[in-house]
Design an enzyme around this catalytic site. Sequence first.
Site, PDB file in Angstrom:
ATOM      1  N   PRO A 152     -11.292 -16.533   0.174  1.00  0.00           N
ATOM      2  CA  PRO A 152     -11.035 -16.990  -1.195  1.00  0.00           C
ATOM      3  C   PRO A 152      -9.591 -16.652  -1.578  1.00  0.00           C
ATOM      4  O   PRO A 152      -9.096 -15.579  -1.236  1.00  0.00           O
ATOM      5  CB  PRO A 152     -12.033 -16.183  -2.033  1.00  0.00           C
ATOM      6  CG  PRO A 152     -12.454 -15.026  -1.184  1.00  0.00           C
ATOM      7  CD  PRO A 152     -12.264 -15.437   0.245  1.00  0.00           C
ATOM      8  N   GLY A 164      -7.332 -10.844  -3.988  1.00  0.00           N
ATOM      9  CA  GLY A 164      -7.085  -9.476  -3.520  1.00  0.00           C
ATOM     10  C   GLY A 164      -7.497  -9.264  -2.079  1.00  0.00           C
ATOM     11  O   GLY A 164      -7.517  -8.139  -1.597  1.00  0.00           O
ATOM     12  N   LEU A 165      -7.815 -10.347  -1.359  1.00  0.00           N
ATOM     13  CA  LEU A 165      -8.192 -10.205   0.052  1.00  0.00           C
ATOM     14  C   LEU A 165      -7.065 -10.685   0.974  1.00  0.00           C
ATOM     15  O   LEU A 165      -7.289 -10.977   2.138  1.00  0.00           O
ATOM     16  CB  LEU A 165      -9.491 -10.970   0.345  1.00  0.00           C
ATOM     17  CG  LEU A 165     -10.732 -10.485  -0.419  1.00  0.00           C
ATOM     18  CD1 LEU A 165     -11.965 -11.263   0.008  1.00  0.00           C
ATOM     19  CD2 LEU A 165     -10.973  -8.990  -0.210  1.00  0.00           C
ATOM     20  N   SER A 173      -5.111 -13.433   1.049  1.00  0.00           N
ATOM     21  CA  SER A 173      -5.080 -14.789   1.600  1.00  0.00           C
ATOM     22  C   SER A 173      -3.653 -15.327   1.699  1.00  0.00           C
ATOM     23  O   SER A 173      -3.312 -16.005   2.662  1.00  0.00           O
ATOM     24  CB  SER A 173      -5.968 -15.738   0.793  1.00  0.00           C
ATOM     25  OG  SER A 173      -5.396 -16.004  -0.458  1.00  0.00           O
ATOM     26  N   SER A 174      -2.799 -14.993   0.721  1.00  0.00           N
ATOM     27  CA  SER A 174      -1.425 -15.519   0.799  1.00  0.00           C
ATOM     28  C   SER A 174      -0.690 -14.917   1.999  1.00  0.00           C
ATOM     29  O   SER A 174       0.069 -15.612   2.683  1.00  0.00           O
ATOM     30  CB  SER A 174      -0.657 -15.278  -0.500  1.00  0.00           C
ATOM     31  OG  SER A 174      -0.697 -13.927  -0.847  1.00  0.00           O
ATOM     32  N   ALA A 175      -0.953 -13.638   2.284  1.00  0.00           N
ATOM     33  CA  ALA A 175      -0.304 -13.017   3.448  1.00  0.00           C
ATOM     34  C   ALA A 175      -0.837 -13.641   4.735  1.00  0.00           C
ATOM     35  O   ALA A 175      -0.073 -13.932   5.663  1.00  0.00           O
ATOM     36  CB  ALA A 175      -0.563 -11.519   3.462  1.00  0.00           C
ATOM     37  N   ASP A 206       0.130  -6.117   3.358  1.00  0.00           N
ATOM     38  CA  ASP A 206      -0.703  -7.296   3.662  1.00  0.00           C
ATOM     39  C   ASP A 206      -0.213  -8.020   4.917  1.00  0.00           C
ATOM     40  O   ASP A 206      -1.013  -8.379   5.782  1.00  0.00           O
ATOM     41  CB  ASP A 206      -0.660  -8.298   2.495  1.00  0.00           C
ATOM     42  CG  ASP A 206      -1.455  -7.809   1.294  1.00  0.00           C
ATOM     43  OD1 ASP A 206      -1.676  -6.592   1.192  1.00  0.00           O
ATOM     44  OD2 ASP A 206      -1.848  -8.651   0.467  1.00  0.00           O
TER      45      ASP A 206
HETATM   46  O1  PMV Z   1      -3.898  -8.794  -4.334  1.00  0.00           O
HETATM   47  P1  PMV Z   1      -3.133  -8.800  -3.064  1.00  0.00           P
HETATM   48  O2  PMV Z   1      -4.007  -9.042  -1.873  1.00  0.00           O
HETATM   49  O3  PMV Z   1      -1.981  -9.735  -3.102  1.00  0.00           O
HETATM   50  O4  PMV Z   1      -2.545  -7.312  -2.846  1.00  0.00           O
HETATM   51  C1  PMV Z   1      -1.452  -6.834  -3.609  1.00  0.00           C
HETATM   52  C2  PMV Z   1      -1.161  -5.399  -3.316  1.00  0.00           C
HETATM   53  C3  PMV Z   1      -0.010  -4.782  -4.153  1.00  0.00           C
HETATM   54  O5  PMV Z   1       0.103  -3.407  -3.761  1.00  0.00           O
HETATM   55  C4  PMV Z   1      -0.334  -4.821  -5.626  1.00  0.00           C
HETATM   56  C5  PMV Z   1       1.318  -5.490  -3.904  1.00  0.00           C
HETATM   57  C6  PMV Z   1       1.923  -5.253  -2.526  1.00  0.00           C
HETATM   58  O6  PMV Z   1       2.833  -6.029  -2.174  1.00  0.00           O
HETATM   59  O7  PMV Z   1       1.561  -4.286  -1.825  1.00  0.00           O
END
Ligand code: PMV
Length: 290
Positions: free
Chosen positions: A71, A75-76, A78-80, A123
């Site tokens: 998804p 926060g998992l 996905s963009s990375a 990520d």
């Molecule tokens: O929500 P995500 O999967 O994009 O994770 C972000 C994590 C942060 O620490 C908030 C930003 C980062 O670049 O580490």
Amino acid sequence: MATWSAPGKVFLFGEHAVVYGKPGIAMAIKPRVQVTVRHSRYFQKPNSPYIAECFKLTDVKGSVYVKSQLPSASGLGSSAAVTVATLFAINDEFELGYSREEVANLAFDVEKLTQGGRASATDTYVSTFGGMVFIRGNEKRRLIPPQNFSIVIGNSLIAHNTGEMVGRVADLLQHSPIVANGIIEAIGGVTMEAMHNLENPKELGVLMNRNHALLDAIGVGHPALSHLVLAARAAGAYGAKLSGAGGGGCIWALCSKGTRNRVISAIEDCEARPITTSIDTEGARREKDE
Ligand code: PMV
């Protein structure tokens, strides 16, 4: 044509603070993103700013097709995963000769550029190499994952924007530096304690709850996430916290085998989507072209 896939991740401890050089722990997980890149003279600007940046940075032109089991904006990572898989596919299709380490660094540059200059390498590194990883500044260490590490993810189905949440923390640091620095320092302390308790689920659960409270205090919580972590804990999880940028997205709960199903039901009762998953040790890999 070249097709590569890359895994998502759960941020176990230290998100946000990791952007300011504090330690973070993350783990690659099974849902993957698959990207196919084909050499082409006709270049249509991709909708995803991450993919557009990958082509810009490598200075090539091609078509791209994305298939994702992850998804997005949750926060998992996905963009990375999209960024990492796209860069590996570009590297392969255009024979650019970058090493795995170099692709990871390029992916980090892409994330930084699209996140307004503030990002950690967590990520992109985890998605490139897989496994469980400790990150602090330039230091990156692969960890031996604990035995019986049973996790359940709860997707609140509320989309978040990582750049916006990272910006919110930056604003707090500017306007209330004493408070914000104190919280970031404390998150770093919790992450170091977690490093020493990876094999102790009870203690790890307490530390997860503390990390979640600190993320709430720094302004990246959300009522739906509070609801989910409380429900998971009440159902018997050792602990539960948000994963990633916050403001929506996912939580993860640490469970014993016996409580796993109860935690899954508790997440469903919150009208959220449970995801059962496990560690992905492989990182980015080449797939058969379809
Ligand atoms: O929500 P995500 O999967 O994009 O994770 C972000 C994590 C942060 O620490 C908030 C930003 C980062 O670049 O580490």
